[in-house]
Design a protein around this motif. Structure first.
Motif, mmCIF file in Angstrom:
data_model
loop_
_atom_site.group_PDB
_atom_site.id
_atom_site.type_symbol
_atom_site.label_atom_id
_atom_site.label_comp_id
_atom_site.label_asym_id
_atom_site.label_seq_id
_atom_site.Cartn_x
_atom_site.Cartn_y
_atom_site.Cartn_z
ATOM 1 N N GLY B 251 -15.327 -43.327 -132.534
ATOM 2 C CA GLY B 251 -15.413 -44.357 -130.813
ATOM 3 C C GLY B 251 -14.611 -46.109 -131.198
ATOM 4 N N TRP B 272 -15.831 -47.182 -125.097
ATOM 5 C CA TRP B 272 -17.078 -46.200 -125.617
ATOM 6 C C TRP B 272 -18.678 -46.523 -125.777
ATOM 7 N N GLY B 276 -21.172 -45.105 -123.655
ATOM 8 C CA GLY B 276 -22.898 -44.686 -124.356
ATOM 9 C C GLY B 276 -23.737 -45.071 -123.344
ATOM 10 N N PRO B 409 -18.877 -40.560 -130.093
ATOM 11 C CA PRO B 409 -19.607 -40.948 -128.938
ATOM 12 C C PRO B 409 -19.454 -39.828 -128.295
ATOM 13 N N THR B 413 -23.691 -38.720 -126.838
ATOM 14 C CA THR B 413 -23.861 -38.961 -125.623
ATOM 15 C C THR B 413 -24.270 -37.798 -124.709
#
Lengths: 433, 433
Positions: B251, B272, B276, B409, B413
């Protein structure tokens, strides 16, 4: 698929590059592969066999008798021949070696079989041109002519003394431009870069990358020339190493290929999943301690995923940066202290931005009671995760463990637990519970 | 550090390889670097300049006048000269080019400056030996002699027709073994592998890896020979690509080096982290819907980290396997359907093992009331995360986005949110709330 006109196939194949033929074989069944290989000249067939992926080749060669294998092995370079023979049962290996017509090559292969696959000795090929330092250019050209059919690609001519000790090299360009009666002694370049048979393949890769070499000579402890390693094998080493690092980051514990079996796949994936599972169970026990607080303020539970996800993301970023900086050139014009100071600054910037944004959202869009607690915890988690992410690869490396592991489930699990601890502690203090 | 005896330094340096001298410079301040560079012969100095890392070189060359730069640029290969000049202000670039003694080289550099850095044209060097197909071997040797000082390393001689269209190549080995009066026409090998100036560097890397080449010729749309790309540049491309993929997994959105500034570092990492963060906030809102249930059964909150962590780990593993299989050879002897069936089986095995273990732990060591709920949710999460992890890289790839992003990520997520949804839905149904 095409069991038709043999002449047509032979004609088509003869115009194709062996790498393309190899690729085509992946789409055919074993019988068709066999048919195609038989249609090829042994020389091209040998190239195709060398090029095939290992597990496919093992499967494919099971149907071969040692006599059939013998047809190709004479044309395979010694390093690839070793790989192919290493995959065969001992009986086949012995039979092929004892029936090889080229006794010198058989001995070379036998010698190479002793080396580990992942050291310089296991990567090297015996096919090379060497010239005695006292020869003339004409003698050297004679040697090239003598070896012409055996050595496919001459990168450079290695110069040795009477005891076969490597002294240096002379390029084909210089040989072409020199007079026939010139002495090798007067035109050769003393060699700087060479590797020992026992050196690890990663070291060889590093050296060849650093000095931009296409080929590197391999010597034994006495300095005697043993073989050469070419860059195409090293490119494979580099690609493979990158794959292993990525798998380490993803928490896959053995190298897997998409056509491995379900069992192999699961075995490679389960270990880190189970580590993560224990982390999760520990987390559950830990949150359990705060059951009373959770009953009073159930909203505390809402932000658990935010805390753990942020910790995980920050940790992975930090460790990846450290791992890559360890792999590349040395610590460039910065001391360790400066480095850590910068990591700290970046963590503060990231922590403030994330915590600030979350505060704004929470304060204006809902749970204002917890807004300060969550943001304070987030900031602490970012700081802690940065620190852990930076320190873990360094520690792993000291203990001889692949630091890329640090960017994987290991750091995520640790950071999940640390994040939870920070969050609930901060909450407890700030809410005066 | 050592401002002592110049003669001593010159002597020491003359025995070192340029790559080692370059590495040493990283540990010195600009003034000392300058001193050392001045002590070197322009030829070695040129090699050192080509070898330096880009950002360090930019900083270092700021103190150079265009005249001083000129001293080295004549000795730098055309591809590296272009890189160096591209980093300079336009004024310096123009001055250097207009004062170069070798007008042919200046024109070559000018031509190379037009190409993008990441296409074949931007990677190629103009230094090569070409021979007309109608020449004799002797004429070819004459050409090699003429170019000997300019072309450092001759990999192969390219054979062209009267219009400079690439026909094939002839190795130095064949030239050495052929008679002087032999025609190139009769000994050359028709070339199969070549690239176009506009092709992406990744394509060039793939081609050279596939055919195990040390050098590949570059032609324009009319098939005219423009230059050559050597494997050392391609090794850099491969290494860089692996780093970019790792950063995508972690990320990190721009390529960062450890000696980048705090601002650059934070800018690369924040995007990122913020994605997140929004994921986490959405998760919080989502759990908020179940506030009543949480008040009744606070133990439900305990297992949130276990659910999200498992989903994240499984997702990253699945997508890494898919990404690597996309990068390597084509779908080997397995159809898409077989592939998916295997992914499904692996997911079932992993899901059963993890869910089973957690059930045993929960049932015997505590919260037996939730044991079944948690394990059922875990199993579903493993299945879902495997599916998402497998499908996302394929979708990203279709849209021309680097699939390695899917192991980062992004998938974590998404899987966090999906995992929470599954967990609370399963809980609600099974607890009859």
């Amino acid at each position: 698929i095409r069991n038709e006109d043999r002449d047509f196939i032979v004609k088509e194949l003869s115009e194709m590059h062996y790498a393309d033929i190899t690729e085509m074989l992946y789409y055919l069944n074993t019988e068709d592969c066999r048919y195609i290989l038989d249609s090829l000249s042994p020389r091209v067939g040998a190239d195709v066999l060398s090029e095939l992926e290992e597990d496919i080749r093992v499967e494919f060669l099971k149907s071969f008798s040692s006599k059939e294998l013998l047809r190709y092995i004479d044309y395979v370079d010694s390093d690839d021949a070793v790989d192919i023979l290493n995959e065969q049962p001992v009986k086949v290996r012995e039979e092929v070696l004892s029936h090889m017509q080229d006794k010198e090559k058989a001995n070379n292969i036998l010698e190479l079989l002793h080396y580990d696959e992942d050291c310089a000795g296991g990567l090297m090929a015996k096919e090379l041109i060497k010239a005695n330092v006292n020869w003339t250019v004409l003698q050297c050209i004679e040697e090239i002519r003598r070896q012409a059919t055996k050595v496919d690609k001459i990168y450079t001519v290695y110069v040795v003394d009477d005891h076969d000790v490597l002294l240096g090299r002379v390029s084909l360009k210089r040989i072409i431009l020199a007079k026939d009666e010139a002495k090798i002694k007067d035109i050769y370049v003393p060699e700087i870069a060479m590797v020992n048979t026992f050196q690890a393949e990663e070291e060889v890769a590093e050296l060849m990358q650093k000095y931009d070499l296409e080929v590197i000579p391999v010597v034994n402890v006495q300095g005697k020339l043993q073989g050469r390693i070419t860059i195409d094998d090293i490119v494979d080493v580099i690609t493979e190493q990158a794959e292993i690092d990525q798998q380490a980051m993803a928490g896959i514990s053995e190298s897997v290929e998409p056509n491995d079996s379900v069992i192999t796949m699961s075995r490679a994936r389960l270990p880190w999943l189970i580590v993560g599972m224990f982390g999760g169970l520990l987390g559950a026990k830990f949150i359990g301690i705060f059951e009373n607080e959770l009953t009073l303020v159930p909203a505390m539970a809402f932000f658990i995923p935010l805390i753990t996800a942020t910790g995980g993301n920050v940790g992975i970023q930090s460790s990846t940066i450290v791992v890559q900086s360890m792999a590349s050139s040395p610590s460039v014009q910065e001391t360790m202290a400066e480095r850590f100071f910068k990591v700290l600054l970046v963590a503060i910037v990231n922590g403030l931005v994330i915590a600030g944004l979350v505060f704004v959202f929470n304060y204006f869009l809902g749970d204002s009671s917890l807004a300060f607690v969550v943001s304070a915890a987030l900031f602490s988690v970012v700081m802690l995760a940065s620190f852990m992410g930076t320190i873990t690869p360094i520690v792993l490396d000291r203990f001889g463990i692949n630091p890329a592991l640090a960017s994987g489930p290991f750091i995520t699990t640790t950071n999940d637990l640390l994040g939870l601890a920070v969050y609930f502690s901060v909450a407890k203090v700030l809410l005066h519970m």
